[in-house]
Design a protein around this motif. Structure first.
Motif, PDB file in Angstrom:
ATOM      1  N   ARG A  30       1.050  -1.355   0.192  1.00  0.00           N
ATOM      2  CA  ARG A  30      -0.101  -0.031  -0.135  1.00  0.00           C
ATOM      3  C   ARG A  30       0.922   1.271  -0.130  1.00  0.00           C
ATOM      4  N   THR A  31       1.815   1.303   0.940  1.00  0.00           N
ATOM      5  CA  THR A  31       2.777   2.451   1.107  1.00  0.00           C
ATOM      6  C   THR A  31       3.277   2.714  -0.268  1.00  0.00           C
ATOM      7  N   GLU A  32       3.949   1.689  -0.809  1.00  0.00           N
ATOM      8  CA  GLU A  32       4.778   1.771  -2.093  1.00  0.00           C
ATOM      9  C   GLU A  32       3.803   2.216  -3.358  1.00  0.00           C
ATOM     10  N   LEU A  33       2.713   1.796  -3.403  1.00  0.00           N
ATOM     11  CA  LEU A  33       2.138   2.254  -4.570  1.00  0.00           C
ATOM     12  C   LEU A  33       0.996   3.256  -4.362  1.00  0.00           C
TER      13      LEU A  33
ATOM     14  N   ASN B 285       0.538   8.233   0.834  1.00  0.00           N
ATOM     15  CA  ASN B 285      -0.114   8.493   1.892  1.00  0.00           C
ATOM     16  C   ASN B 285      -1.496   8.840   1.506  1.00  0.00           C
ATOM     17  N   THR B 286      -1.821   8.490   0.148  1.00  0.00           N
ATOM     18  CA  THR B 286      -3.164   8.621  -0.495  1.00  0.00           C
ATOM     19  C   THR B 286      -3.996   7.523  -0.013  1.00  0.00           C
ATOM     20  N   ASN B 287      -5.354   7.954  -0.190  1.00  0.00           N
ATOM     21  CA  ASN B 287      -6.207   6.694   0.191  1.00  0.00           C
ATOM     22  C   ASN B 287      -6.381   5.504  -0.853  1.00  0.00           C
ATOM     23  N   PRO B 288      -6.295   4.392  -0.704  1.00  0.00           N
ATOM     24  CA  PRO B 288      -6.278   3.312  -1.740  1.00  0.00           C
ATOM     25  C   PRO B 288      -7.567   2.883  -2.240  1.00  0.00           C
ATOM     26  N   ILE B 289      -8.413   3.104  -1.169  1.00  0.00           N
ATOM     27  CA  ILE B 289      -9.736   2.390  -1.201  1.00  0.00           C
ATOM     28  C   ILE B 289     -10.397   2.858  -2.553  1.00  0.00           C
ATOM     29  N   GLY B 290     -10.809   1.912  -3.300  1.00  0.00           N
ATOM     30  CA  GLY B 290     -11.734   2.300  -4.208  1.00  0.00           C
ATOM     31  C   GLY B 290     -10.899   2.635  -5.716  1.00  0.00           C
ATOM     32  N   SER B 291      -9.407   2.603  -5.618  1.00  0.00           N
ATOM     33  CA  SER B 291      -8.754   2.655  -6.801  1.00  0.00           C
ATOM     34  C   SER B 291      -8.570   1.339  -7.481  1.00  0.00           C
ATOM     35  N   TRP B 292      -7.981   1.387  -8.742  1.00  0.00           N
ATOM     36  CA  TRP B 292      -7.804   0.060  -9.413  1.00  0.00           C
ATOM     37  C   TRP B 292      -6.209   0.019  -9.387  1.00  0.00           C
ATOM     38  N   VAL B 293      -5.684  -1.334  -9.382  1.00  0.00           N
ATOM     39  CA  VAL B 293      -4.546  -1.886  -9.604  1.00  0.00           C
ATOM     40  C   VAL B 293      -4.581  -2.828 -10.734  1.00  0.00           C
ATOM     41  N   ARG B 294      -3.441  -3.097 -11.202  1.00  0.00           N
ATOM     42  CA  ARG B 294      -3.358  -4.161 -12.250  1.00  0.00           C
ATOM     43  C   ARG B 294      -2.377  -5.157 -11.685  1.00  0.00           C
ATOM     44  N   ILE B 295      -2.930  -6.509 -11.601  1.00  0.00           N
ATOM     45  CA  ILE B 295      -2.299  -7.557 -11.320  1.00  0.00           C
ATOM     46  C   ILE B 295      -2.015  -8.613 -12.375  1.00  0.00           C
TER      47      ILE B 295
END
Lengths: 402, 222
Positions: free
Chosen positions: A164-167, A170-180
């Motif tokens: 979480r910290t690396e991607l 300090n912004t809120n990650p909830i709801g964002s999209w990531v690619r796995i």
């Protein structure tokens, strides 16, 4: 002669030779203290390891594909030849067993996780909603995987704290999209920072639904099934039932291994208890040394106090009385030394506990009792010879010498 | 009270047999006052040790109060010493770390007398020897005469019927010596048999019965 008088007379002698008494008592104290501190350290190490296991869940039963004849080794070491895969359907069947309160199927793999230009390799964990509870993980924010049919590959993910910290910084990650890998997942939660747990760092995890993980990793089989039994007592039953069920589902072939923490825990427990005993035993040798010291000093004391012993005999002391006096002296020294040793040991344990806060250093009661008993026993045993010599002294000869 | 029948005592010194007592026969009635005199090595102390059950005869029999005490075991003879015999030594033999009262109480301590009774008897005994004010004093704080009086009080603490004194005035000046003898004689008058070893002719003369010894034999008894 009254017991109390015997002790007060013995104490009177010791009190007049205070320095000598204190020094022998100190030798005894160091012995007892050593036993107490070393067993406390041993117990601390044991407690530490057991706690680590308990962190994994004491009610945990783990199903591993493949048959291994070895038991009691760490789960990662077990890798048998497997003919049939352990499937999600197997996991669902196990979940319907009695005495099972939760099941978490598990797939593990490595995958690239990216957000925009940021990316890194992460440990991909495919599982279900139960995992959070079964593995005692803690959520940092958002929610964990949703409940639902296990074969539903919902594109959601939960990020470990470090990922979480690396991607996201300090912004809120909830709801964002990531690619796995090749797919897009929506972040629905993050794990709290928990650090290392039995060689397994939950901070570097990405958790997705098990069906999604199977698609990503392109495998139909499970890596593990984690089963939570209803209470510790149910663990053996769940083990047996799960094994029987999977055997039936795999056409009568026993091609899975079911282990519980108990087996591993018991092995470590035995090992570390043996270690504690060994270390305590070595320390106990110093009690023997202190005993010899007592004997030595008392032999000198008998020689110095011949006239007094002769006098006591002339006044009507029997050999038994004289013997009791000397034994009482040794008993008093040994008891005081033992008490001092326990205090010393507790103090040292306390200090060590401050220095190594992660070790639960507390001397076990049995060790304290055993050390004190050994000290007093050694004192009395080694006092026997001097006491006997004193009792055998010839009154006439002793009185004539001055 | 005391009946010695041909009592002998031999010591082994190197490969030599030394005859300290040669078939001594002696009878002492209750309440007697006897002085035993003789040169060194005449067997006086050996006789006293045998009478006090600190030593055993090599031959002969010893009856005390009608009981044969020749072959008593260690614990039994300790018991007889405790209950029937009081010792007074030339060099006092007080325990240096105990005060006068505690020294007097020692035999009662060994006999298992209850603390309350012990305390009461110590007070009385110290009063009898005139040392009530010195009860808390350590032996190092007392004079020779006082030390011997404490020792006498100690010897009397179990009310023994037999008082054995081995040169009780040997370490005291004449005046103090006479004083100490006075205390002993008073106890004798109160009923205890008193047997004193002495070199001092004057003290010997005070006894009603004098025994002189030479080479392990009684030569005169009058």
């Amino acid at each position: 002669m009254r017991l109390l008088d015997t002790f007060s007379l013995a104490w009177g002698t010791l009190a007049t030779q205070l320095r000598r008494t204190v020094l022998i008592g100190l030798a005894m104290s160091i012995g007892v203290g050593a036993v107490v501190v070393l067993t406390a350290l041993g117990e601390g190490a044991r407690g530490y390891v057991l706690n680590q296991f308990a962190g994994l869940g004491a009610n945990l039963v783990i199903v591993i594909p493949g048959r291994a004849e070895t038991t009691g080794a760490a789960p990662g070491v077990l890798s048998g030849q497997t003919t049939r895969d352990l499937t999600l359907k197997d996991a669902d069947a196990v979940a319907r067993l009695r005495w099972v309160s939760g099941v978490a199927p598990l797939n593990v793999g490595a995958a690239q996780i990216t957000r925009g230009s940021l990316g890194r390799e992460a440990v991909l964990l495919g599982s279900s909603a139960s995992l959070l509870r079964i593995r005692h993980m803690r959520l940092g924010s958002g929610q964990f995987l949703p409940d639902g049919p296990s074969d539903q590959a919902t594109p959601v993910c939960v990020l470990g704290d470090k990922i979480r910290t690396e991607l996201f910084g300090n912004t809120n990650p909830i709801g964002s999209w990531v690619r796995i890998g090749e797919r897009r997942f929506r972040v629905i939660g993050t794990l709290a920072a928990q650090g290392q747990q039995m060689g397994f760092n939950s901070d570097e995890l990405v958790v997705i639904p098990v069906a999604a993980a199977q698609q990503l990793l392109n495998t139909p089989s499970l890596f593990r099934i984690l089963i939570e039994a209803r209470g510790r007592a149910a663990v053996p039953r769940v083990k047996a039932d799960a094994l029987a069920l999977l055997k039936a589902r795999h056409e009568g072939e026993e091609d899975v291994t079911v282990i519980s923490q108990d087996a591993i825990l018991a092995t470590f427990d035995r090992l570390l208890t043996a270690l504690t005993l060994a270390v305590g035993g070595i320390a106990a040798i110093s009690l023997g040394v202190a005993g010899v010291l007592i004997m030595n000093v008392m032999l000198v004391s008998v020689a110095q106090r011949r006239a007094e012993i002769g006098l006591l005999k002339a006044l009507g002391a029997s050999a038994g009385n004289v013997r009791a006096l000397f034994i009482a002296e040794a008993g008093i020294i040994a008891s005081l030394g033992a008490a001092g040793g326990v205090a010393l040991g507790l103090l040292a344990s306390f200090v060590l506990g401050k220095i190594y806060p992660q070790l639960p250093i507390l001397p076990p009661l049995w060790a304290i009792v055993a050390a004190v008993a050994t000290a007093i026993f050694a004192g009395l045993l080694f006092a026997w010879l001097p006491a006997r010599r004193a009792a055998k002294l010839d009154a006439v000869v002793s009185l004539a010498r001055r | 009270m005391i009946e010695l029948d041909k009592v002998s005592r031999t010591f082994q010194v190197g490969d030599q047999q030394v005859l300290a007592l040669r078939e001594v026969s002696l009878s002492v009635a209750a309440g007697e006052y006897i002085a035993i005199m003789g040169p060194s090595g005449s067997g006086k102390s050996t006789l006293l040790n045998l009478l006090g059950l600190l030593d055993r005869p090599s031959g002969g029999r010893y009856h005390l109060d009608g009981r044969d005490v020749t072959d008593l075991n260690e614990a039994e003879s300790a018991r007889v010493r405790r209950e029937k015999i009081g010792f007074v030594f030339q060099s006092f033999h007080l325990v240096p770390r105990l005060n006068a009262a505690a020294n007097v109480a020692l035999p009662m301590l060994l006999a298992g007398v209850a603390p309350a009774e012990r305390k009461q008897r110590v007070t009385q005994l110290l009063a009898e020897v005139g040392l009530s004010e010195r009860a808390d004093h350590l032996p190092s704080q007392l004079s020779g005469g006082q030390l011997q009086r404490v020792a006498i009080a100690r010897a009397m603490s179990m009310h023994p019927a037999l008082l054995l004194a081995d040169e009780p005035t040997g370490n005291l000046d004449r005046a103090t010596g006479r004083e100490v003898m006075g205390v002993l004689e008073a106890l004798n008058l109160a009923g205890a048999a008193l047997i004193v070893i002495t070199h001092d002719q004057d003290i010997g003369a005070r006894a009603r019965r004098r025994i002189s010894m030479l080479d392990g034999r009684v030569i005169t008894d009058a």
